[in-house]
Design a protein around this motif. Sequence first.
Motif, PDB file in Angstrom:
ATOM      1  N   ASP A 212     -14.761 -32.835  -2.518  1.00  0.00           N
ATOM      2  CA  ASP A 212     -15.136 -31.487  -2.771  1.00  0.00           C
ATOM      3  C   ASP A 212     -14.517 -30.974  -4.070  1.00  0.00           C
ATOM      4  O   ASP A 212     -13.140 -30.879  -4.213  1.00  0.00           O
ATOM      5  CB  ASP A 212     -14.444 -30.629  -1.573  1.00  0.00           C
ATOM      6  N   GLU A 401     -15.672 -24.561  -7.998  1.00  0.00           N
ATOM      7  CA  GLU A 401     -16.957 -24.928  -7.360  1.00  0.00           C
ATOM      8  C   GLU A 401     -17.751 -25.414  -8.346  1.00  0.00           C
ATOM      9  O   GLU A 401     -17.517 -25.167  -9.371  1.00  0.00           O
ATOM     10  CB  GLU A 401     -17.323 -23.912  -6.586  1.00  0.00           C
ATOM     11  N   SER A 428     -19.820 -29.565   2.004  1.00  0.00           N
ATOM     12  CA  SER A 428     -19.385 -28.664   0.721  1.00  0.00           C
ATOM     13  C   SER A 428     -19.984 -28.496  -0.443  1.00  0.00           C
ATOM     14  O   SER A 428     -20.470 -27.745  -0.980  1.00  0.00           O
ATOM     15  CB  SER A 428     -17.804 -28.442   0.922  1.00  0.00           C
ATOM     16  N   GLN A 432     -22.597 -26.323  -2.554  1.00  0.00           N
ATOM     17  CA  GLN A 432     -22.305 -25.804  -3.896  1.00  0.00           C
ATOM     18  C   GLN A 432     -23.156 -25.890  -4.791  1.00  0.00           C
ATOM     19  O   GLN A 432     -23.398 -24.951  -5.497  1.00  0.00           O
ATOM     20  CB  GLN A 432     -20.903 -26.261  -4.371  1.00  0.00           C
TER      21      GLN A 432
END
Length: 487
Positions: A212, A401, A428, A432
Motif C-alpha cells: 500500500d 496515495e 487498498s 486508490q
Amino acid sequence: DWKDCSDGTTSFQCGMVTVPLDYEHPDGQTITIALRKLAASDGNAEHGSLFLNPGGPGGSGVAMMQGMAPMLTEETRGAYDIIGFDPRGVGQSTPITCWTNDEIKQHLANPSDDAGPTDPLKGVMYKNVAAQEKIDRGAANAARCAQHSQVPELLDHVGTRDVARDLDVLRATNGDAKLNYLGISYGTYIGAVYADLFPGRVGRTVLDGAMDPSQRWADGEAEVTAFKEGVLRQYIEHCQAHDGCPLTGSTDEAIAQLTAFVDGLDKTPLTAPDSNATVNTQEATEIIYQHVLGQPDWEALTAMLTPAMTNHDGTLMVKAKQGSNKSSTMPVEAAAYIANSEIMFAAVICNDNPDTDSTASDWDAQTAAEKKSYPFFGGTSSAMDAYCRGWGHQGKTPPQETHAKGSDPILAVGITGDAQTLYSWTQSLAGQLDNGHLFTIKGYGHGGAIGSCATAATIGYLVNGTVPAEGATCTAEPRQAASGAEG
C-alpha cells in the motif's frame, strides 16, 4: 546494446543503461542499470517488452529471469521480450557495497555471533533488541557503505521514486511507447509509483501481492504483526484439538507458554545430540513463523515443539535451522549478493520513509506496548524507523496515495492469506488507482499471479488485454502439509 551475457548463458542477452544519479540534476553524475532479456520466442514481440521485478526491496530482476522466465506461458513468451533489471544499488547495476571480498571470505570462514557481512541486519528486526542498538547498527552500516561504495552518493538516491524514473528510461531505450510490467511484492510499489508519475505511459501492468503506497513501513509492519499473531492463534487451536500438543490451557495461556519458552532460548538454547548447532530465541521465532505461515506445516511444527518444550530436545528444530541456513561454503560472490540484498532492503525503506520526531525511548515504549498486545510476534514494528535514524540517508517525500489518473487498466492480484504483503493492501491499492482492478486468490502464499489458479486470468490480461470481471476470484489448492492452514 544487447550483447551475449558474460556468464555464458545462450538463451538470454544482457545490457546496461546509463541513468542520472539524481533526477533533480539530470546532467550530473550517472550510474548504470543492468538488464537481462529473453527475446520473444516467435521473434516478433508484438506487444514489445514485459519488464519484471521480484520485490525485496533488494531483489535482482536479472537473477529473477533464470527462474521466472520458464514459468511464463508460451503465449506470453511469444508476445513479449521478457526483461529483468537490477534496480539501482542492486546486483550488477551500480551497487552499494559495504564490505570487501576479503572481509566476506573471513566471515564465511569464521562466522561469529555479531552481525557480519552476510547478515548485516542481524538483530535489527528482533523484538528483544533496544532501539538504540538498532540506531547504532544503522549508523555503523551506513559508515561502511559510504567507505566501500564506488558511488557513495548513491545512498541518498535509492528510493522507489528514483527506481520508477529509471524504469521509464529503460522503457524508452527499449523503444516501448508504454511500459508493460509485472511486479511482485515490493515490485508492486515500483509499479504503482511509476503509474502515478507516468500514467499516460502505463501499459499492461500486473501488481502481484501489493504493498500500500499510502502507508509508512512501520504502520504496515504493525498490521503484519497482528495478522501473524492471529494465524498463530489458529495454529494453537488446531494443535490443541489433536493429541500430543505441548500447549495447554486457553489460547492466551498457550501463547504465553510458547512465548516464555522461546524467549528463554537465549539463556539456554536448544541443542541436539549429534550436532554442535544450537537454536536461540530469534532462530526459533523464525522457524515457527515459517511453519505457521511462510511454508505452512502445522503438523511438523507440533512435532518439533513437543520434544523441545517437554524435554528441551532440539533435534528437530536444529535440523530445521540447518535446512534453512545459508551455507558457510557458499561462493564469495553469492555471499556478496546476499549482503547487498540485505543492505538494500533497508536502504530503500529508509529512502521511502522520511524521518520522524520519535526518540529511542518512544520506540522502546512502542515495542513494549506491541509485545503486550501480541506477545509472540510483537515488538518489531518500529525497528526500521530506529535503524533508519542511524542510517541517516532518508528521503523527503512521504508515502502517499497512488491514483495514476488516466492510466490504462492495472491488475492487482492479492492472496487472502498473504502474511508478507497483506490482502488488505492489495485491496487498498486497487481502490486508490483510478483504473485499478482486483483479482482475489483465496488461500495462503505470497505472489500468485503466475503459477497458481490466477495464471489464466493474468495471461489473458497480459496477452489479450482482457481485464478480469469485477470481484473475480479463484481458490488456490491448499498445501497438503499445512493440515489446517487453509484460507
